[in-house]
Motif scaffolding. Structure first.
Motif, PDB file in Angstrom:
ATOM      1  N   LEU A 156      22.256  13.428 -28.581  1.00  0.00           N
ATOM      2  CA  LEU A 156      22.366  13.987 -27.228  1.00  0.00           C
ATOM      3  C   LEU A 156      21.457  13.132 -26.350  1.00  0.00           C
ATOM      4  N   TYR A 157      22.030  12.091 -25.782  1.00  0.00           N
ATOM      5  CA  TYR A 157      21.251  11.052 -25.113  1.00  0.00           C
ATOM      6  C   TYR A 157      21.473  11.122 -23.605  1.00  0.00           C
ATOM      7  N   HIS A 158      20.352  11.207 -22.862  1.00  0.00           N
ATOM      8  CA  HIS A 158      20.446  11.260 -21.401  1.00  0.00           C
ATOM      9  C   HIS A 158      19.160  10.709 -20.802  1.00  0.00           C
ATOM     10  N   ALA A 159      19.300   9.839 -19.826  1.00  0.00           N
ATOM     11  CA  ALA A 159      18.168   9.282 -19.071  1.00  0.00           C
ATOM     12  C   ALA A 159      17.124   8.659 -19.993  1.00  0.00           C
ATOM     13  N   GLN A 163      17.639  13.991 -26.791  1.00  0.00           N
ATOM     14  CA  GLN A 163      17.226  15.388 -26.734  1.00  0.00           C
ATOM     15  C   GLN A 163      17.613  16.169 -27.982  1.00  0.00           C
ATOM     16  N   GLY A 190      27.086  13.067 -25.075  1.00  0.00           N
ATOM     17  CA  GLY A 190      26.580  12.677 -23.764  1.00  0.00           C
ATOM     18  C   GLY A 190      26.718  13.783 -22.735  1.00  0.00           C
ATOM     19  N   LEU A 191      27.857  14.451 -22.737  1.00  0.00           N
ATOM     20  CA  LEU A 191      28.072  15.543 -21.784  1.00  0.00           C
ATOM     21  C   LEU A 191      27.169  16.732 -22.093  1.00  0.00           C
ATOM     22  N   ALA A 193      24.201  16.563 -23.432  1.00  0.00           N
ATOM     23  CA  ALA A 193      22.848  16.202 -22.996  1.00  0.00           C
ATOM     24  C   ALA A 193      22.679  16.474 -21.504  1.00  0.00           C
ATOM     25  N   VAL A 194      23.704  16.148 -20.723  1.00  0.00           N
ATOM     26  CA  VAL A 194      23.657  16.454 -19.287  1.00  0.00           C
ATOM     27  C   VAL A 194      23.600  17.963 -19.078  1.00  0.00           C
ATOM     28  N   GLU A 197      20.089  19.292 -19.698  1.00  0.00           N
ATOM     29  CA  GLU A 197      19.208  19.023 -18.560  1.00  0.00           C
ATOM     30  C   GLU A 197      19.541  19.953 -17.399  1.00  0.00           C
ATOM     31  N   GLN A 198      20.825  20.175 -17.176  1.00  0.00           N
ATOM     32  CA  GLN A 198      21.246  21.072 -16.105  1.00  0.00           C
ATOM     33  C   GLN A 198      20.752  22.489 -16.363  1.00  0.00           C
TER      34      GLN A 198
END
Length: 284
Positions: A156-159, A163, A190-191, A193-194, A197-198
């Motif tokens: 789960l990869y973001h920025a 995560q 990827g989605l 992970a977003v 964060e959201q």
């Protein structure tokens, strides 16, 4: 006919398009093999639409993760799935939600930590199409205990941060996972992970809104803003400040004998009513 109509070279009726996506998804649910043929754009776009709806509708992180795992099992030839979160500063992996196809409630699986750690450390979506013959994992006890035949794992990869991970596997020899399956899982990762964060941003916003609401009951708007500004600076460090202030001390006549004959909830209601009257007067 409008003046600009002649310049339109293509149009799509969005109602028809949505029905087409839903129909494509239903055909996939009735048994089409993900690894038997290449992905067509329609099911993949439909899947992204479903993910978008999950992120829009779900109000907390646990609900998002549960629905994403269920979606992965629905669209991939696998029997088990899980999402784990990890602490970037350590090697700790914490399972947050698991799902076993065909079971409802009480599911419990033990994911292969060997495969999970490999995906996190490499920051790559990982496919092991024939686990028992793969020298990297064949001797891991978890692989043997769970009789894993094929497995996939995507960070789960973001920025720039990992995560956690989304993991799926199958114990059926006939269900061989392929490159297109891995592509879908990587997209889900990827989605998700977003979405994580959201959800965290939403929780922070809700927490700050609740704090402001409580403060606003007995503090003026200007004071609330100053307190909130202090709380968001210097990593929450408490700062002393000398000010000119006014303080109101009040006493309710005969409060003690009145309270002795009331239930606690009624006392609280009376006090809150008095505070609101006093606060309105002070603000005015």
């Amino acid at each position: 006919e409008s003046a600009g109509a002649a310049n339109i070279s293509l149009s799509i009726n969005v109602d028809d398009y949505e029905r087409t996506l839903d129909l494509a998804q239903s055909h996939r649910r009735v048994g089409e093999s993900a690894s038997g043929s290449p992905w067509s754009p329609m099911p993949l776009i439909g899947l992204f639409k479903q993910i978008g709806e999950i992120l829009l509708v779900c109000q907390n992180l646990d609900d998002i993760l549960k629905k994403v795992v269920a979606l992965a099992l629905e669209h991939l030839p696998v029997q088990r799935g899980a999402i784990c979160l990890c602490d970037p500063a350590s090697t700790t992996i914490t399972p947050k939600t698991v799902c076993v196809k065909g079971l409802v409630g009480g599911e419990s699986i033990a994911i292969s930590r060997s495969i999970a750690q490999a995906a996190i450390h490499a920051r790559q979506a990982l496919l092991v199409s024939d686990v028992p013959s793969d020298a990297r994992f064949a001797h891991a006890q978890s692989i043997k205990d769970m009789n894993i035949r094929s497995a996939m794992c995507a960070p789960l990869y973001h920025a720039g941060q990992v995560q956690g991970l989304i993991y799926v596997d199958t114990c059926e020899p006939a269900d061989r996972l392929g490159a297109h399956d891995l592509e879908l899982l990587a997209a889900l990762g990827g989605l998700t992970a977003v979405g994580i964060e959201q959800a965290r941003l939403r929780e922070d916003a809700n927490r700050e809104r609740a704090i402001r609401t409580r403060l606003a009951r007995y503090s003026s708007p200007g004071v609330v803003e100053r307190i909130a500004a202090r709380a968001n600076s210097n990593d929450g460090e408490m700062i002393s400040e000398q000010c000119q202030v006014s303080v109101l001390f009040g006493d309710l006549s005969n409060f003690t004998p009145m309270a002795e004959g009331m239930e606690p909830a009624e006392v609280a209601r009376v006090l809150n009513g008095a505070f609101e009257l006093l606060t309105d007067a002070v603000f005015a």
